[in-house]
Design an enzyme around this catalytic site. Structure first.
Site, PDB file in Angstrom:
ATOM      1  N   GLU A 190      33.452  50.725  37.848  1.00 19.23           N
ATOM      2  CA  GLU A 190      32.755  50.393  38.931  1.00 19.23           C
ATOM      3  C   GLU A 190      31.601  51.170  38.999  1.00 19.23           C
ATOM      4  OE1 GLU A 190      33.012  47.633  40.322  1.00 19.23           O
ATOM      5  OE2 GLU A 190      35.042  46.970  40.166  1.00 19.23           O
ATOM      6  N   ARG A 194      27.739  49.508  38.548  1.00 21.53           N
ATOM      7  CA  ARG A 194      27.137  49.599  39.822  1.00 21.53           C
ATOM      8  C   ARG A 194      25.919  50.675  40.020  1.00 21.53           C
ATOM      9  NH1 ARG A 194      30.600  46.987  44.466  1.00 21.53           N
ATOM     10  NH2 ARG A 194      32.491  46.058  43.183  1.00 21.53           N
ATOM     11  N   ASP A 321      37.037  38.918  32.084  1.00 16.55           N
ATOM     12  CA  ASP A 321      35.865  38.121  32.250  1.00 16.55           C
ATOM     13  C   ASP A 321      34.838  38.953  31.402  1.00 16.55           C
ATOM     14  OD1 ASP A 321      36.047  40.425  33.936  1.00 16.55           O
ATOM     15  OD2 ASP A 321      35.149  39.038  35.697  1.00 16.55           O
ATOM     16  N   GLU A 459      29.173  34.702  40.843  1.00 19.53           N
ATOM     17  CA  GLU A 459      28.985  34.195  39.402  1.00 19.53           C
ATOM     18  C   GLU A 459      28.354  32.841  39.048  1.00 19.53           C
ATOM     19  OE1 GLU A 459      31.530  37.643  39.758  1.00 19.53           O
ATOM     20  OE2 GLU A 459      31.844  35.829  40.909  1.00 19.53           O
ATOM     21  N   THR A 546      26.707  43.262  33.910  1.00 26.43           N
ATOM     22  CA  THR A 546      27.627  42.418  34.706  1.00 26.43           C
ATOM     23  C   THR A 546      27.577  42.702  36.174  1.00 26.43           C
ATOM     24  OG1 THR A 546      29.902  41.544  34.685  1.00 26.43           O
ATOM     25  CG2 THR A 546      29.509  44.089  34.981  1.00 26.43           C
TER      26      THR A 546
END
Length: 556
Positions: A190, A194, A321, A459, A546
């Site tokens: 993360e 991010r 994913d 998404e 992502t």
């Protein structure tokens, strides 16, 4: 005298007869200063000749390097680094981007939503990670001002100058990986997608050196997490203490977590000229590639210590994913030179066709299910899996002969939109199940009580962005506008936005009191770009990580 005689005998008579070496005799008669000068000239000529020879060898070696190679031999086959040349090339290719204030009504509405979200965060949670919009209180997580770093590129793209300057000032003066606020274990994945992704993205958009400086500070800490026997990063890191760890409850990591940090580390090497980050990315990618797969599909768990997958569950939703997403994007990032990424990605899509692609009745909606074991199929699909529609469309953009990629992308986009349209609020639940029986009274899509929440996820909006700008079909903009209006109606609070607990009851959606940073970083950004009539980020020049942070595509 005895001393002079000894010197003459030893040096001249025994070793260097003056009668046989007139050149030596001449040399000895030269003054010391002249001899020193001649020696200096000789050494300079020798150094020059050696330099010329080395340069020719280096150029020849570089030209002979193959354009693609097997990642398992990365240490032997990697192209020699030329950081100064690469950094100069990057400066020419990727200049500061300038954005204007939107004129499209839908874009203006999205920008207004961003201003509403930012104002609430600025008022009640400034400097903290996220906002609790109902309580009007801050929420702690990383201790790194998550919403600021995650959202700053969105502010810049929307030309929100005042808000952007607020965020930039905080990053320059308050972002710190050594404070007590970061003295705890947090997700390596993360933080990478991010925080590091956000810093890299805004650096590429603005060319402001402060963002590169902060990215290096963070990247140096994250690099420590790759120091494992396998080369895969551990799940957690304490940035202040500079120590890493697996989760307390398991020695395994999610496949998506260890397989979705390579874009960011590789990009950090490209902007700094420091090869350590890219070497860590390549080593971890090599391990993932080397593991056995079933038609390109892999389990959702892997050991960072052994590098081996574990379990049998296969999913394009949670924990699986973005591993697949990054296969395609790593191929693009490296100038399509490493075919191993493309081959692994394409094999996984073929695996989807063979094992996961199903049709649901009675509406005949195509979807991606899950494997609970090699022989047990589940008709369950996470909203997270909706990313794959845009991912397949992007793959088709580069290989137009593979028409099935676009066909699958269109079908999956339609199904994901129905996950929204068929709910009373017009918002999708987190998870749905599909009916596989053609002659049945069951609905095509059903939702279980534990899965009725909506977390402001991006998404489908991401896929709508790709589908519109690749096909030009405005139906995708219209679908996006319908969803945006539902977000406005059911998730907008007096201050900011909140995820909700129930998409089935529009009279009482039960807000969860959490404004996710990715709502600003991803969802609103993709809405804004979807409603732009011209894609400002050409697919052959830019890619999104992502977390929807922009990274350039390199030529090698």
């Amino acid at each position: 005298m005895k001393k002079d005689t000894d010197t003459t005998v030893i040096f001249n008579n025994k070793y260097h007869s003056e009668s046989k070496f007139p050149l030596y005799r001449f040399w000895r008669r030269l003054p010391l200063q002249q001899r020193t000068f001649i020696i200096s000239i000789f050494l300079l000529l020798l150094f020059f000749l050696l330099y010329i020879g080395y340069s020719k060898h280096s150029v020849k070696s570089t030209k002979n390097i193959p354009s693609e190679y097997h990642l398992s031999k990365i240490e032997k086959d990697k192209e020699p680094w030329r950081p100064k040349q690469r950094m100069q090339e990057n400066q020419l290719l990727f200049k500061r981007k300038i954005f204007s204030t939107p004129k499209d009504e839908r874009q203006i509405a999205v920008r207004d939503a961003m201003q509403h979200a930012w104002k609430a965060y600025r008022t009640y949670a400034w400097g903290y990670d996220e906002l609790k919009p109902i309580q009007k209180k801050p929420s702690r997580w990383f201790g790194l001002g998550l919403t600021i770093v995650d959202a700053i590129d969105t502010l810049y793209i929307m030309n929100m100058k005042e808000e952007y300057n607020q965020a930039r000032e905080w990053i320059e003066n308050s972002f710190d990986v050594d404070t007590n606020d970061v003295d705890k274990f947090n997700s390596h994945f993360e933080i990478t997608i991010r925080i590091l992704g956000g810093l890299l993205s805004i650096y590429h958009l603005t060319r402001d050196e402060i963002f590169k400086t902060r990215a290096i500070e963070l990247g140096d800490r994250l690099l420590l997490n790759f120091n494992t026997s396998s080369g895969l990063p551990l799940a957690q890191i304490n940035l202040k203490q500079k120590i890493s760890s697996n989760y307390e409850w398991t020695s395994e990591s999610a496949t998506s977590e260890v397989g979705s940090v390579q874009l960011e580390m590789r990009d950090l090497s490209r902007i700094t000229g420091d090869k350590r980050y890219e070497e860590a990315a390549d080593r971890s990618a090599a391990i993932l590639h080397s593991q056995p797969k079933t038609d390109g599909l892999v389990p959702i768990y892997i050991s960072s210590l052994t590098g081996q997958f574990s379990g049998e569950t296969v999913s394009f939703g949670a924990r699986g994913d973005s591993y697949y997403e990054y296969l395609l994007k790593q191929w693009l990032q490296t100038g399509q030179a490493r075919s191993i990424f493309w081959n692994d990605w394409l094999e996984s899509i073929e695996g989807v066709q063979k094992h996961l692609w199903r049709i649901a009745y009675p509406e005949k909606l195509y979807f991606i299910g899950e494997l609970l074991s090699k022989s047990e199929f589940s008709p369950k699909m996470d909203h997270l899996a909706c990313f794959l529609a845009g991912n397949m469309a992007l793959g088709w953009y580069y290989r137009r002969d593979l028409t099935y990629l676009l066909d699958m992308a269109k079908n999956l986009t339609n199904t994901c939109y129905q996950m929204y349209a068929q709910q009373p609020t017009g918002l999708s639940p987190e998870i749905v199940y599909f009916n596989l029986v053609s002659k049945s009274n069951e609905p095509t899509i059903s939702v279980r009580d534990n899965d009725v929440h909506n977390l402001l996820r991006p998404e489908l909006i991401e896929s709508l962005y790709y589908m519109y700008h690749i096909t030009g079909d405005k139906i995708y903009q219209d679908w996006g506008w319908n969803i945006f209006q539902s977000f406005e109606k059911y998730t907008r609070q007096n201050d900011g936005y909140s995820s909700i607990n129930d998409v089935r009851h529009k009279e009482n959606v039960r807000p969860r009191d959490k404004m996710e940073s990715y709502f600003l970083a991803e969802t609103l950004k993709y809405f804004y770009l979807l409603f732009d009539h011209i894609n400002p980020f050409a697919f052959n020049q830019w890619l999104f990580n992502t977390e929807a942070h922009l990274l350039p595509i390199y030529s090698n």
